[in-house]
Design a protein around this motif. Structure first.
Motif, PDB file in Angstrom:
ATOM      1  N   SER A  56       0.831  -1.209   0.000  1.00  0.00           N
ATOM      2  CA  SER A  56       0.000   0.000   0.000  1.00  0.00           C
ATOM      3  C   SER A  56       0.861   1.253   0.000  1.00  0.00           C
ATOM      4  O   SER A  56       0.528   2.238  -0.659  1.00  0.00           O
ATOM      5  CB  SER A  56      -0.929   0.007   1.209  1.00  0.00           C
ATOM      6  OG  SER A  56      -1.861  -1.037   1.109  1.00  0.00           O
ATOM      7  N   ALA A  57       1.968   1.210   0.713  1.00  0.00           N
ATOM      8  CA  ALA A  57       2.876   2.356   0.735  1.00  0.00           C
ATOM      9  C   ALA A  57       3.550   2.557  -0.621  1.00  0.00           C
ATOM     10  O   ALA A  57       3.806   3.687  -1.034  1.00  0.00           O
ATOM     11  CB  ALA A  57       3.932   2.166   1.824  1.00  0.00           C
ATOM     12  N   VAL A  58       3.788   1.471  -1.325  1.00  0.00           N
ATOM     13  CA  VAL A  58       4.488   1.549  -2.614  1.00  0.00           C
ATOM     14  C   VAL A  58       3.539   1.880  -3.760  1.00  0.00           C
ATOM     15  O   VAL A  58       3.803   2.767  -4.561  1.00  0.00           O
ATOM     16  CB  VAL A  58       5.247   0.228  -2.901  1.00  0.00           C
ATOM     17  CG1 VAL A  58       5.813   0.209  -4.310  1.00  0.00           C
ATOM     18  CG2 VAL A  58       6.348   0.025  -1.877  1.00  0.00           C
ATOM     19  N   VAL A  59       2.416   1.160  -3.861  1.00  0.00           N
ATOM     20  CA  VAL A  59       1.523   1.322  -5.012  1.00  0.00           C
ATOM     21  C   VAL A  59       0.327   2.210  -4.740  1.00  0.00           C
ATOM     22  O   VAL A  59      -0.420   2.539  -5.657  1.00  0.00           O
ATOM     23  CB  VAL A  59       1.023  -0.033  -5.571  1.00  0.00           C
ATOM     24  CG1 VAL A  59       2.175  -0.914  -5.979  1.00  0.00           C
ATOM     25  CG2 VAL A  59       0.118  -0.738  -4.593  1.00  0.00           C
ATOM     26  N   GLY A  60       0.094   2.561  -3.497  1.00  0.00           N
ATOM     27  CA  GLY A  60      -1.063   3.387  -3.180  1.00  0.00           C
ATOM     28  C   GLY A  60      -2.313   2.555  -3.042  1.00  0.00           C
ATOM     29  O   GLY A  60      -2.265   1.343  -2.857  1.00  0.00           O
ATOM     30  N   SER A  61      -3.439   3.206  -3.143  1.00  0.00           N
ATOM     31  CA  SER A  61      -4.702   2.514  -2.878  1.00  0.00           C
ATOM     32  C   SER A  61      -5.500   2.191  -4.133  1.00  0.00           C
ATOM     33  O   SER A  61      -6.690   1.943  -4.053  1.00  0.00           O
ATOM     34  CB  SER A  61      -5.552   3.364  -1.931  1.00  0.00           C
ATOM     35  OG  SER A  61      -5.828   4.608  -2.542  1.00  0.00           O
ATOM     36  N   GLY A  62      -4.861   2.193  -5.295  1.00  0.00           N
ATOM     37  CA  GLY A  62      -5.562   1.842  -6.528  1.00  0.00           C
ATOM     38  C   GLY A  62      -6.099   0.428  -6.466  1.00  0.00           C
ATOM     39  O   GLY A  62      -5.415  -0.494  -6.045  1.00  0.00           O
ATOM     40  N   SER A  63      -7.334   0.245  -6.868  1.00  0.00           N
ATOM     41  CA  SER A  63      -7.984  -1.053  -6.705  1.00  0.00           C
ATOM     42  C   SER A  63      -7.320  -2.157  -7.535  1.00  0.00           C
ATOM     43  O   SER A  63      -7.254  -3.289  -7.090  1.00  0.00           O
ATOM     44  CB  SER A  63      -9.462  -0.954  -7.049  1.00  0.00           C
ATOM     45  OG  SER A  63      -9.642  -0.575  -8.389  1.00  0.00           O
ATOM     46  N   GLU A  64      -6.816  -1.842  -8.717  1.00  0.00           N
ATOM     47  CA  GLU A  64      -6.185  -2.876  -9.540  1.00  0.00           C
ATOM     48  C   GLU A  64      -4.894  -3.375  -8.902  1.00  0.00           C
ATOM     49  O   GLU A  64      -4.647  -4.578  -8.841  1.00  0.00           O
ATOM     50  CB  GLU A  64      -5.890  -2.334 -10.946  1.00  0.00           C
ATOM     51  CG  GLU A  64      -5.374  -3.402 -11.895  1.00  0.00           C
ATOM     52  CD  GLU A  64      -5.186  -2.874 -13.304  1.00  0.00           C
ATOM     53  OE1 GLU A  64      -4.213  -3.301 -13.943  1.00  0.00           O
ATOM     54  OE2 GLU A  64      -5.995  -2.039 -13.750  1.00  0.00           O
ATOM     55  N   GLN A  65      -4.083  -2.463  -8.406  1.00  0.00           N
ATOM     56  CA  GLN A  65      -2.841  -2.864  -7.760  1.00  0.00           C
ATOM     57  C   GLN A  65      -3.118  -3.630  -6.465  1.00  0.00           C
ATOM     58  O   GLN A  65      -2.459  -4.622  -6.173  1.00  0.00           O
ATOM     59  CB  GLN A  65      -1.961  -1.638  -7.441  1.00  0.00           C
ATOM     60  CG  GLN A  65      -1.434  -0.936  -8.655  1.00  0.00           C
ATOM     61  CD  GLN A  65      -2.367   0.183  -9.119  1.00  0.00           C
ATOM     62  OE1 GLN A  65      -3.503   0.314  -8.675  1.00  0.00           O
ATOM     63  NE2 GLN A  65      -1.886   0.993 -10.048  1.00  0.00           N
ATOM     64  N   GLN A  66      -4.096  -3.166  -5.718  1.00  0.00           N
ATOM     65  CA  GLN A  66      -4.443  -3.844  -4.472  1.00  0.00           C
ATOM     66  C   GLN A  66      -4.990  -5.240  -4.757  1.00  0.00           C
ATOM     67  O   GLN A  66      -4.714  -6.177  -3.998  1.00  0.00           O
ATOM     68  CB  GLN A  66      -5.460  -3.016  -3.675  1.00  0.00           C
ATOM     69  CG  GLN A  66      -4.893  -1.724  -3.137  1.00  0.00           C
ATOM     70  CD  GLN A  66      -3.794  -1.937  -2.128  1.00  0.00           C
ATOM     71  OE1 GLN A  66      -3.829  -2.866  -1.342  1.00  0.00           O
ATOM     72  NE2 GLN A  66      -2.802  -1.073  -2.153  1.00  0.00           N
TER      73      GLN A  66
END
Length: 155
Positions: A56-66
């Motif tokens: 989460s710290a690296v990619v943020g809260s974008g739903s696809e990455q999560q």
């Protein structure tokens, strides 16, 4: 970049929460079988929590990455859980332990996402399922382990 003690404390609390919420299941499994128990379950929960926090710290809260993070966790924890399933003779045992490893991963991920309600409910349902349904299974004639194996022994 400086060290943020407030953030450190906040993250530490989440990891401790993941540990504590996995402990009832770990304790129950330790009492029932020595395949996986007090060390494995909290480590899986904290690792799941840690991976989600880092990602989460690296990619943020974008739903696809999560979604990819969760997909990787599900696969990785499934691999670990697969080690708990043993075929012996004509039967298979360890499936409840394997499923519990998976739910422990959910607990850690839920804590990382601050979905504490999910973490508490999953922990409680997992513990109660193991504790209350094992005697029911035994009464129906289905042993939870091979006849020659007793609790707290390694095979």
């Amino acid at each position: 970049m400086s060290f943020d003690f407030v953030e450190f404390f906040y993250l530490l609390l989440r990891l401790i929460a993941a540990f504590l919420l996995s402990f009832p299941v770990a304790w129950e499994r330790e009492q029932s079988t020595r395949t996986m128990g007090l060390r494995t379950f909290p480590l899986v929960a904290m690792a799941s929590c840690g991976y989600v926090l880092v990602a989460s710290a690296v990619v943020g809260s974008g739903s696809e990455q999560q979604a990819r993070i969760i997909q990787g966790l599900i696969s990785g924890i499934g691999f670990i859980a697969g080690g708990a399933i043993l075929k012996q003779g004509g039967g298979v045992h360890g499936t409840a332990t394997a499923a519990s490893i998976w739910t422990t991963g959910v607990i850690g991920a839920a804590v990382a996402y601050q979905d504490y309600e999910i973490a508490v409910v999953v922990s409680l349902i997992n513990f109660l399922t193991l504790r209350l349904l094992t005697p029911v299974e035994r009464k129906t004639g289905k042993p939870d382990r091979p006849k020659n194996e007793s609790p707290n022994t390694e095979s």
